[in-house]
Design a protein around this motif. Structure first.
Motif, PDB file in Angstrom:
ATOM      1  N   LEU A   1     -12.243  26.642   4.241  1.00 59.33           N
ATOM      2  CA  LEU A   1     -13.360  27.228   4.998  1.00 59.33           C
ATOM      3  C   LEU A   1     -14.604  27.310   4.120  1.00 59.33           C
ATOM      4  O   LEU A   1     -15.705  26.994   4.560  1.00 59.33           O
ATOM      5  N   GLU A   2     -14.400  27.717   2.872  1.00 55.93           N
ATOM      6  CA  GLU A   2     -15.534  27.862   1.952  1.00 55.93           C
ATOM      7  C   GLU A   2     -16.224  26.519   1.693  1.00 55.93           C
ATOM      8  O   GLU A   2     -17.438  26.406   1.814  1.00 55.93           O
ATOM      9  N   ILE A   3     -15.448  25.497   1.336  1.00 51.51           N
ATOM     10  CA  ILE A   3     -16.111  24.244   0.961  1.00 51.51           C
ATOM     11  C   ILE A   3     -16.667  23.487   2.164  1.00 51.51           C
ATOM     12  O   ILE A   3     -17.535  22.640   2.010  1.00 51.51           O
ATOM     13  N   SER A   4     -16.191  23.837   3.382  1.00 50.46           N
ATOM     14  CA  SER A   4     -16.715  23.169   4.587  1.00 50.46           C
ATOM     15  C   SER A   4     -17.694  24.060   5.348  1.00 50.46           C
ATOM     16  O   SER A   4     -18.022  23.780   6.497  1.00 50.46           O
TER      17      SER A   4
ATOM     18  N   GLY B   1     -17.242  26.848   6.748  1.00 48.56           N
ATOM     19  CA  GLY B   1     -16.642  27.413   7.946  1.00 48.56           C
ATOM     20  C   GLY B   1     -16.343  26.416   9.048  1.00 48.56           C
ATOM     21  O   GLY B   1     -15.740  26.783  10.056  1.00 48.56           O
ATOM     22  N   THR B   2     -16.723  25.162   8.880  1.00 51.06           N
ATOM     23  CA  THR B   2     -16.524  24.179   9.948  1.00 51.06           C
ATOM     24  C   THR B   2     -15.126  23.572   9.955  1.00 51.06           C
ATOM     25  O   THR B   2     -14.690  23.046  10.969  1.00 51.06           O
ATOM     26  N   ARG B   3     -14.446  23.600   8.786  1.00 50.26           N
ATOM     27  CA  ARG B   3     -13.154  22.959   8.567  1.00 50.26           C
ATOM     28  C   ARG B   3     -13.261  21.433   8.622  1.00 50.26           C
ATOM     29  O   ARG B   3     -12.266  20.741   8.662  1.00 50.26           O
ATOM     30  N   LEU B   4     -14.463  20.887   8.575  1.00 51.24           N
ATOM     31  CA  LEU B   4     -14.671  19.440   8.627  1.00 51.24           C
ATOM     32  C   LEU B   4     -14.776  18.847   7.226  1.00 51.24           C
ATOM     33  O   LEU B   4     -15.650  19.232   6.444  1.00 51.24           O
ATOM     34  N   PRO B   5     -13.920  17.891   6.895  1.00 49.28           N
ATOM     35  CA  PRO B   5     -13.998  17.249   5.591  1.00 49.28           C
ATOM     36  C   PRO B   5     -15.343  16.564   5.330  1.00 49.28           C
ATOM     37  O   PRO B   5     -15.785  16.509   4.180  1.00 49.28           O
ATOM     38  N   LYS B   6     -16.007  16.077   6.371  1.00 48.54           N
ATOM     39  CA  LYS B   6     -17.320  15.441   6.168  1.00 48.54           C
ATOM     40  C   LYS B   6     -18.328  16.436   5.608  1.00 48.54           C
ATOM     41  O   LYS B   6     -19.149  16.087   4.763  1.00 48.54           O
ATOM     42  N   VAL B   7     -18.260  17.680   6.041  1.00 43.52           N
ATOM     43  CA  VAL B   7     -19.161  18.715   5.536  1.00 43.52           C
ATOM     44  C   VAL B   7     -18.826  18.999   4.067  1.00 43.52           C
ATOM     45  O   VAL B   7     -19.718  19.081   3.219  1.00 43.52           O
ATOM     46  N   ALA B   8     -17.536  19.122   3.761  1.00 41.54           N
ATOM     47  CA  ALA B   8     -17.131  19.350   2.371  1.00 41.54           C
ATOM     48  C   ALA B   8     -17.558  18.184   1.491  1.00 41.54           C
ATOM     49  O   ALA B   8     -18.059  18.387   0.389  1.00 41.54           O
ATOM     50  N   ALA B   9     -17.391  16.958   1.991  1.00 38.31           N
ATOM     51  CA  ALA B   9     -17.780  15.774   1.217  1.00 38.31           C
ATOM     52  C   ALA B   9     -19.274  15.800   0.908  1.00 38.31           C
ATOM     53  O   ALA B   9     -19.686  15.509  -0.220  1.00 38.31           O
TER      54      ALA B   9
END
Length: 178
Positions: free
Chosen positions: A106-109, A111-119
């Motif tokens: 949740l933190e690295i994305s 809150g979206t849980r989307l890997p694209k956001v974390a990337a």
């Protein structure tokens, strides 16, 4: 998503353990447990799914360190009855798989849980201790399958195993296998 065939729970357990065997986080734990029990690494690295005793051992091992049978830890709230399948997803579907609902993901994305956001956040240097280089190096060798779950309506896919690999795929989608 294209369903390829049904899979047994023993197959899923073996796939899960095989993937974690080479993990820097879980591999040492698994190797230590195998050593304690006098078992060879091959039991996980090249599982024989026709061996009932080996299947029972792998289930017990996954339960001992990850709570599989007890439905605790990673498997807390996981249903007892699951229809397992091997499936093929296209690149777009893979990149829409959600992380599990855990604090780190949740933190690295955001809150979206989307890997694209974390990337994107890793690319921008916003995730301390996580680099593009480490994710790119991961994809230099063939990777184990992701284990993804969904409900019967298939409205969303959630990663059960392979979050780090999924993040690497989001960072380098051109390296996703066909």
């Amino acid at each position: 998503m294209r369903i390829l065939r049904e899979a047994t729970e023993d197959e899923v357990v073996a796939t899960f353990l095989r993937a974690e065997l080479d993990s820097s986080r879980y591999g040492p734990v698994l190797r230590k447990l195998l050593d304690r029990d006098g078992k060879e690494v091959e039991l996980l690295a090249g599982p024989d799914l026709t061996d009932p005793a080996a299947n029972r051992y792998r289930r017990g091992l996954l339960d001992e360190y990850r709570g599989f049978e007890q439905r605790i830890g990673l498997f807390g709230g996981f249903p007892d009855q699951v229809d397992w399948h091997r499936a093929a997803l296209n690149r777009g579907e893979v990149l829409e798989i959600l992380y599990i609902d855990w604090d780190w993901w949740l933190e690295i994305s955001e809150g979206t849980r989307l890997p694209k956001v974390a990337a994107d956040r890793i690319r921008q240097g916003e995730v301390p201790g996580s680099t593009m280089e480490e994710h790119r190096m991961l994809l230099d060798s063939p990777q184990p399958e992701l284990i993804v779950v969904t409900k019967p309506d298939r409205a969303k896919f959630v990663c059960l195993d392979g979050h780090y690999r999924l993040t690497a795929y989001a960072m380098f989608p051109e390296l996703l296998p066909d």
